[in-house]
Design a protein around this motif. Structure first.
Motif, PDB file in Angstrom:
ATOM      1  N   ALA A   1      -0.877  -0.859 -32.532  1.00 15.81           N
ATOM      2  CA  ALA A   1       0.312  -1.688 -32.362  1.00 15.81           C
ATOM      3  C   ALA A   1      -0.068  -2.962 -32.495  1.00 15.81           C
ATOM      4  N   GLY A  60       1.218  -7.006 -32.443  1.00 15.76           N
ATOM      5  CA  GLY A  60       1.810  -8.102 -31.721  1.00 15.76           C
ATOM      6  C   GLY A  60       1.260  -9.681 -31.742  1.00 15.76           C
ATOM      7  N   VAL A  69       1.610 -11.319 -38.293  1.00 10.06           N
ATOM      8  CA  VAL A  69       1.714  -9.662 -38.001  1.00 10.06           C
ATOM      9  C   VAL A  69       1.814  -9.124 -39.358  1.00 10.06           C
ATOM     10  N   THR A 128      10.768  -9.021 -29.705  1.00  7.38           N
ATOM     11  CA  THR A 128      10.724  -8.312 -28.088  1.00  7.38           C
ATOM     12  C   THR A 128      10.462  -9.536 -27.092  1.00  7.38           C
ATOM     13  N   TYR A 169       7.607 -12.014 -28.666  1.00 13.53           N
ATOM     14  CA  TYR A 169       6.626 -11.693 -29.126  1.00 13.53           C
ATOM     15  C   TYR A 169       7.385 -11.112 -30.630  1.00 13.53           C
ATOM     16  N   ASN A 180       6.468  -7.827 -32.849  1.00 16.28           N
ATOM     17  CA  ASN A 180       5.856  -6.731 -32.778  1.00 16.28           C
ATOM     18  C   ASN A 180       5.823  -5.676 -33.754  1.00 16.28           C
ATOM     19  N   PHE A 234       8.228  -2.187 -26.928  1.00 16.47           N
ATOM     20  CA  PHE A 234       7.838  -2.935 -28.046  1.00 16.47           C
ATOM     21  C   PHE A 234       6.643  -2.068 -29.026  1.00 16.47           C
ATOM     22  N   VAL A 235       6.116  -1.145 -28.294  1.00 16.04           N
ATOM     23  CA  VAL A 235       5.388  -0.061 -28.996  1.00 16.04           C
ATOM     24  C   VAL A 235       6.228   1.052 -29.427  1.00 16.04           C
TER      25      VAL A 235
END
Ligand SMILES: Nc1ncnc2c1ncn2[C@@H]1O[C@H](COP(=O)(O)OP(=O)(O)OP(=O)(O)O)[C@@H](O)[C@H]1O
Ligand SMILES: Nc1nc2c(c(=O)[nH]1)N=C(CO)CN2
Length: 305
Positions: free
Chosen positions: A129, A131, A146, A170, A184, A186, A259-260
């Motif tokens: 993941a 972020g 990212v 997110t 965020y 993500n 968010f994951v």
């Protein structure tokens, strides 16, 4: 592991087995001798003097005896492959070489030894993941950070077949700890690795560090966060679980974080996560996170125009 890898060599494990193509080999049995050479990063074990940080060669020896004395196979190639698979299933082993000797083989002429050697590398599916919610030290916005981190994942030696989700905006999750934090960006990356879990996490930390990540405040805003969500395939019962604080597997909060879960589903519609004893399809987990705001970045942009 840069340079030549550390190794544990377990040589000359002897046991009687019933492997062979000929009837009398299956009936009478004979002696087999096995060597196992494992590539394991021994840095942490050497630093801590802790058996839990290495591979217990006595357990490997017991596995070898178990296979040699167990189900009879025609070929020592099979014996070697089965042993190699058992050894590689140990989380810390990144590569294994197994030699099976059959010194009493019915060869028909005087001979010294016959050996089969198989070499196998780890190749495990992983979920990572990504972020960010602060500008990077280079002034990059979180979305660019990212994206750049995703590009860096493609270049990690020992990680292959990397696929990255779309980017999502997110709302910060974490109660009091995240009040006032910016949104965020993500994403989730999936791929396959030949690295042990700790080796892969070290690579993730290196990428975080390159983006100016500091780690003072838990759940603090951050230039970049890379979490190892899952290591191995839980549907095949072949995922690694870990409860050491430096590396908890699967990630203990991933199952409750939209968010994951949303980006993960974006890159893998068949995604499934271990939650305790159960293996749960990610869409089922997502349903319980409906209160969390997660929007694809591109949609956000279109709406802003
Ligand atoms: N599965 C994991 N993936 C990444 N780091 C982990 C994992 N399990 C434990 N850690 C450890 O957690 C430590 C703190 O990580 P980090 O600062 O990224 O936490 P956080 O992002 O604030 O919180 P969270 O783990 O809830 O996302 C790291 O130093 C790392 O060793
Ligand atoms: N939306 C969102 N919230 C978070 C995130 C994150 O990546 N996205 N990471 C956290 C700690 O890692 C805490 N809260």
């Amino acid at each position: 592991m840069p340079g030549r890898a550390d190794e544990i060599r377990l040589l000359g494990v002897a046991a009687r087995g019933h492997h062979g193509v000929l009837d009398f080999e299956k009936r009478d049995g004979q002696d087999f001798v096995v060597d196992v050479v494992m590539q394991v990063d021994l840095t942490a074990a050497g630093r801590t003097d802790d058996l839990a940080r290495t591979v217990n060669y006595a357990e490997v020896a017991a596995d070898v005896v178990d296979v040699v004395t167990g189900e009879p196979y025609d070929l020592i190639e099979t014996v070697a492959s089965v042993i190699a698979d058992r050894v590689l299933a140990r989380p810390l082993v990144e590569h294994v070489e197994v030699t099976v000797h059959k010194p009493q083989a019915p060869v028909g002429v005087p001979f010294g030894d016959v050996q089969v050697v198989v070499r196998r590398a780890k190749d495990v599916p992983v979920v990572i993941a990504l972020g960010a919610n602060l500008q990077g030290v280079d002034g990059a916005d979180p979305d660019e950070t990212v994206r750049e981190a995703a590009r860096r994942l493609h270049r990690v030696r020992g990680l292959r077949g990397v696929r990255v989700s779309r980017l999502f905006v997110t709302a910060p999750v974490g109660g009091e700890a995240v009040v006032g934090q910016p949104d965020y960006v993500n994403a989730v990356a999936v791929g396959r690795t030949r690295l042990a879990p700790a080796g892969l996490l070290a690579q993730l930390h290196r990428i975080e560090d390159e983006h100016g990540r500091t780690r003072q405040v838990r759940w603090g805003a951050r230039t970049l966060d890379l979490d190892l969500v899952q290591y191995g395939d839980p549907r095949a019962g072949a995922d690694v679980t870990s409860s050491v604080p430096e590396l908890l597997l699967p990630h203990p909060r991933a199952h409750e974080r939209a968010f994951v879960l949303q980006p993960w589903l974006d890159v893998d519609p068949d995604a499934a996560l271990r939650v305790g004893e159960e293996v749960v399809a990610v869409p089922d987990l997502l349903r319980a996170t409906a209160d969390q705001v997660v929007r694809p970045l591109d949609v956000t942009r279109a709406a802003d125009r």
